[in-house]
Design a protein around this motif. Structure first.
Motif, PDB file in Angstrom:
ATOM      1  N   PHE A 166       0.689  -0.750   0.004  1.00 21.73           N
ATOM      2  CA  PHE A 166       0.077  -0.278   0.400  1.00 21.73           C
ATOM      3  C   PHE A 166       0.612   1.407   0.138  1.00 21.73           C
ATOM      4  CE2 PHE A 166      -1.889   3.345   2.730  1.00 21.73           C
ATOM      5  CZ  PHE A 166      -2.988   3.681   2.192  1.00 21.73           C
ATOM      6  N   LEU A 167       2.136   1.653   0.510  1.00 24.33           N
ATOM      7  CA  LEU A 167       3.058   2.201   1.016  1.00 24.33           C
ATOM      8  C   LEU A 167       3.890   2.736  -0.355  1.00 24.33           C
ATOM      9  CD1 LEU A 167       3.306   2.594   4.724  1.00 24.33           C
ATOM     10  CD2 LEU A 167       1.503   3.678   3.139  1.00 24.33           C
ATOM     11  N   HIS A 168       3.889   1.443  -0.983  1.00 27.18           N
ATOM     12  CA  HIS A 168       4.828   1.268  -2.406  1.00 27.18           C
ATOM     13  C   HIS A 168       4.769   2.688  -3.202  1.00 27.18           C
ATOM     14  CE1 HIS A 168       6.932  -0.267  -6.124  1.00 27.18           C
ATOM     15  NE2 HIS A 168       7.624  -0.602  -4.781  1.00 27.18           N
ATOM     16  N   PRO A 169       3.730   3.183  -2.956  1.00 32.55           N
ATOM     17  CA  PRO A 169       3.919   3.900  -4.680  1.00 32.55           C
ATOM     18  C   PRO A 169       4.680   5.347  -4.366  1.00 32.55           C
ATOM     19  CG  PRO A 169       1.783   3.201  -4.273  1.00 32.55           C
ATOM     20  CD  PRO A 169       2.071   2.898  -3.112  1.00 32.55           C
ATOM     21  N   PRO A 170       5.891   5.071  -5.269  1.00 35.65           N
ATOM     22  CA  PRO A 170       6.174   6.888  -5.095  1.00 35.65           C
ATOM     23  C   PRO A 170       5.024   7.426  -5.534  1.00 35.65           C
ATOM     24  CG  PRO A 170       6.655   5.874  -7.102  1.00 35.65           C
ATOM     25  CD  PRO A 170       5.757   4.492  -6.555  1.00 35.65           C
ATOM     26  N   GLY A 171       5.904   8.758  -4.764  1.00 39.77           N
ATOM     27  CA  GLY A 171       5.169  10.244  -5.325  1.00 39.77           C
ATOM     28  C   GLY A 171       4.815  10.589  -3.808  1.00 39.77           C
ATOM     29  N   ARG A 172       4.334  12.748  -3.655  1.00 40.84           N
ATOM     30  CA  ARG A 172       3.856  13.507  -2.623  1.00 40.84           C
ATOM     31  C   ARG A 172       2.498  12.948  -2.641  1.00 40.84           C
ATOM     32  NH1 ARG A 172       7.009  15.516  -0.163  1.00 40.84           N
ATOM     33  NH2 ARG A 172       9.069  17.045  -0.293  1.00 40.84           N
ATOM     34  N   ARG A 173       1.385  12.609  -3.579  1.00 41.25           N
ATOM     35  CA  ARG A 173      -0.017  12.126  -3.244  1.00 41.25           C
ATOM     36  C   ARG A 173      -0.376  11.149  -2.448  1.00 41.25           C
ATOM     37  NH1 ARG A 173      -2.229  12.088  -9.193  1.00 41.25           N
ATOM     38  NH2 ARG A 173      -4.668  12.402  -7.872  1.00 41.25           N
ATOM     39  N   PRO A 174      -1.562  11.823  -1.391  1.00 39.43           N
ATOM     40  CA  PRO A 174      -2.288  11.245  -0.765  1.00 39.43           C
ATOM     41  C   PRO A 174      -2.684   9.421  -1.134  1.00 39.43           C
ATOM     42  CG  PRO A 174      -3.040  13.461  -0.751  1.00 39.43           C
ATOM     43  CD  PRO A 174      -1.652  13.512  -1.975  1.00 39.43           C
ATOM     44  N   LEU A 175      -2.495   8.935   0.282  1.00 36.62           N
ATOM     45  CA  LEU A 175      -3.089   7.210  -0.089  1.00 36.62           C
ATOM     46  C   LEU A 175      -4.202   7.412   0.012  1.00 36.62           C
ATOM     47  CD1 LEU A 175       0.567   5.562  -0.006  1.00 36.62           C
ATOM     48  CD2 LEU A 175      -0.850   5.962  -1.866  1.00 36.62           C
ATOM     49  N   TYR A 176      -5.615   6.812  -0.051  1.00 39.77           N
ATOM     50  CA  TYR A 176      -6.386   6.505   0.927  1.00 39.77           C
ATOM     51  C   TYR A 176      -6.683   5.493   0.966  1.00 39.77           C
ATOM     52  CZ  TYR A 176      -6.875  11.553  -0.406  1.00 39.77           C
ATOM     53  OH  TYR A 176      -7.121  12.884  -0.624  1.00 39.77           O
ATOM     54  N   PRO A 177      -6.750   4.545   1.964  1.00 38.10           N
ATOM     55  CA  PRO A 177      -7.434   3.257   2.228  1.00 38.10           C
ATOM     56  C   PRO A 177      -8.045   2.218   1.693  1.00 38.10           C
ATOM     57  CG  PRO A 177      -6.081   3.963   4.132  1.00 38.10           C
ATOM     58  CD  PRO A 177      -6.481   5.012   3.502  1.00 38.10           C
ATOM     59  N   GLN A 178      -8.305   1.500   1.291  1.00 38.34           N
ATOM     60  CA  GLN A 178     -10.087   1.396   0.523  1.00 38.34           C
ATOM     61  C   GLN A 178     -10.248   0.468   1.525  1.00 38.34           C
ATOM     62  OE1 GLN A 178      -9.028  -1.565  -2.553  1.00 38.34           O
ATOM     63  NE2 GLN A 178     -10.837  -2.458  -2.120  1.00 38.34           N
ATOM     64  N   GLU A 179     -11.845   0.468   1.474  1.00 37.08           N
ATOM     65  CA  GLU A 179     -13.032   0.000   2.772  1.00 37.08           C
ATOM     66  C   GLU A 179     -12.416  -1.633   2.207  1.00 37.08           C
ATOM     67  OE1 GLU A 179     -16.157   1.989   3.495  1.00 37.08           O
ATOM     68  OE2 GLU A 179     -14.724   3.555   4.118  1.00 37.08           O
ATOM     69  N   SER A 180     -12.571  -2.685   2.266  1.00 36.41           N
ATOM     70  CA  SER A 180     -12.901  -4.228   2.515  1.00 36.41           C
ATOM     71  C   SER A 180     -14.665  -3.855   1.967  1.00 36.41           C
ATOM     72  CB  SER A 180     -12.799  -4.730   3.652  1.00 36.41           C
ATOM     73  OG  SER A 180     -12.938  -6.009   2.679  1.00 36.41           O
ATOM     74  N   TYR A 181     -14.876  -5.165   0.241  1.00 37.42           N
ATOM     75  CA  TYR A 181     -16.606  -4.886   0.905  1.00 37.42           C
ATOM     76  C   TYR A 181     -16.823  -6.534   1.087  1.00 37.42           C
ATOM     77  CZ  TYR A 181     -16.043  -1.399  -2.956  1.00 37.42           C
ATOM     78  OH  TYR A 181     -16.330   0.054  -3.227  1.00 37.42           O
ATOM     79  N   CYS A 182     -15.527  -7.558   1.225  1.00 35.80           N
ATOM     80  CA  CYS A 182     -16.029  -8.792   2.158  1.00 35.80           C
ATOM     81  C   CYS A 182     -15.605  -9.104   3.138  1.00 35.80           C
ATOM     82  CB  CYS A 182     -15.594  -9.941   1.239  1.00 35.80           C
ATOM     83  SG  CYS A 182     -15.795 -11.266   1.923  1.00 35.80           S
ATOM     84  N   SER A 183     -16.312  -9.175   3.871  1.00 34.55           N
ATOM     85  CA  SER A 183     -15.025  -9.285   6.290  1.00 34.55           C
ATOM     86  C   SER A 183     -14.527 -10.785   5.865  1.00 34.55           C
ATOM     87  CB  SER A 183     -15.969  -9.467   7.045  1.00 34.55           C
ATOM     88  OG  SER A 183     -17.291 -10.316   6.362  1.00 34.55           O
ATOM     89  N   CYS A 184     -14.446 -11.718   5.215  1.00 31.17           N
ATOM     90  CA  CYS A 184     -13.802 -12.921   4.705  1.00 31.17           C
ATOM     91  C   CYS A 184     -12.093 -12.689   5.040  1.00 31.17           C
ATOM     92  CB  CYS A 184     -14.557 -13.895   3.459  1.00 31.17           C
ATOM     93  SG  CYS A 184     -13.470 -13.231   2.262  1.00 31.17           S
ATOM     94  N   SER A 185     -11.569 -13.070   5.764  1.00 29.20           N
ATOM     95  CA  SER A 185     -10.168 -13.268   6.223  1.00 29.20           C
ATOM     96  C   SER A 185      -9.674 -13.061   5.152  1.00 29.20           C
ATOM     97  CB  SER A 185     -10.085 -14.545   7.267  1.00 29.20           C
ATOM     98  OG  SER A 185      -9.797 -16.065   6.301  1.00 29.20           O
ATOM     99  N   GLY A 186      -9.425 -13.801   4.117  1.00 28.50           N
ATOM    100  CA  GLY A 186      -8.687 -13.344   3.047  1.00 28.50           C
ATOM    101  C   GLY A 186      -9.243 -12.028   2.095  1.00 28.50           C
ATOM    102  N   CYS A 187     -10.833 -12.011   2.324  1.00 30.87           N
ATOM    103  CA  CYS A 187     -10.608  -9.986   0.959  1.00 30.87           C
ATOM    104  C   CYS A 187     -10.081  -9.097   2.359  1.00 30.87           C
ATOM    105  CB  CYS A 187     -12.430  -9.742   0.830  1.00 30.87           C
ATOM    106  SG  CYS A 187     -12.859 -11.455   0.131  1.00 30.87           S
ATOM    107  N   SER A 188     -10.198  -9.232   3.256  1.00 32.17           N
ATOM    108  CA  SER A 188     -10.703  -8.335   4.457  1.00 32.17           C
ATOM    109  C   SER A 188      -8.926  -7.882   4.420  1.00 32.17           C
ATOM    110  CB  SER A 188     -10.558  -8.812   6.214  1.00 32.17           C
ATOM    111  OG  SER A 188      -9.901  -9.914   6.093  1.00 32.17           O
ATOM    112  N   PHE A 189      -7.754  -8.091   3.956  1.00 33.79           N
ATOM    113  CA  PHE A 189      -7.184  -7.214   3.340  1.00 33.79           C
ATOM    114  C   PHE A 189      -6.937  -6.556   2.512  1.00 33.79           C
ATOM    115  CE2 PHE A 189      -4.795 -10.952   6.335  1.00 33.79           C
ATOM    116  CZ  PHE A 189      -4.122 -10.790   6.905  1.00 33.79           C
ATOM    117  N   ASP A 190      -7.536  -6.553   1.444  1.00 33.94           N
ATOM    118  CA  ASP A 190      -7.981  -5.251   0.712  1.00 33.94           C
ATOM    119  C   ASP A 190      -8.283  -4.337   1.277  1.00 33.94           C
ATOM    120  OD1 ASP A 190      -8.373  -7.111  -1.709  1.00 33.94           O
ATOM    121  OD2 ASP A 190     -10.688  -7.005  -1.498  1.00 33.94           O
TER     122      ASP A 190
END
Length: 119
Positions: free
Chosen positions: A28-52
């Motif tokens: 998530f923090l990898h993109p270079p630059g100074r632009r703000p990053l916005y965390p994405q809300e997960s659409y599914c709460s299962c243990s796999g998708c929640s990492f979205d």
């Protein structure tokens, strides 16, 4: 690490979850630059998708940090702390966080989020 993941009894702290969370946080923090990053809300709460939602990855790291013995906690903390610094620098504070229906003590939920971090 493996021992706490196997014995935690937590829904989200399972074998391999800490590694996955650390990789997701870095990604998530990898993109270079100074632009703000916005965390994405997960659409599914299962243990796999929640990492979205990168904030869930940070939750998993926090859970691991709380459960680890002192030496291992310090080692993981040395990996997480610089990422937290970048997260704070690259995300924006949510001015309405105190008005949200749900409140959390975790600072990473008090940053602005978007529906999709990729646009």
């Amino acid at each position: 690490m493996h021992q706490i993941e196997y014995l935690s009894g937590s829904l989200y702290l399972h074998p391999g979850a800490t590694d996955r969370a650390l990789r997701r946080y870095r990604e998530f923090l990898h993109p270079p630059g100074r632009r703000p990053l916005y965390p994405q809300e997960s659409y599914c709460s299962c243990s796999g998708c929640s990492f979205d939602d990168v904030r869930h990855a940070r939750d998993v790291l926090e859970d691991a940090l709380e459960r680890l013995p002192e030496r291992a906690r310090a080692e993981l903390g040395r990996l997480v702390k610089p990422l937290d610094t970048v997260f704070l620098r690259r995300t924006l504070p949510d001015p309405f966080a105190h008005r949200r229906q749900w409140c959390t003590e975790f600072w990473w939920y008090r940053r602005l989020a978007d529906r999709s971090e990729w646009g």
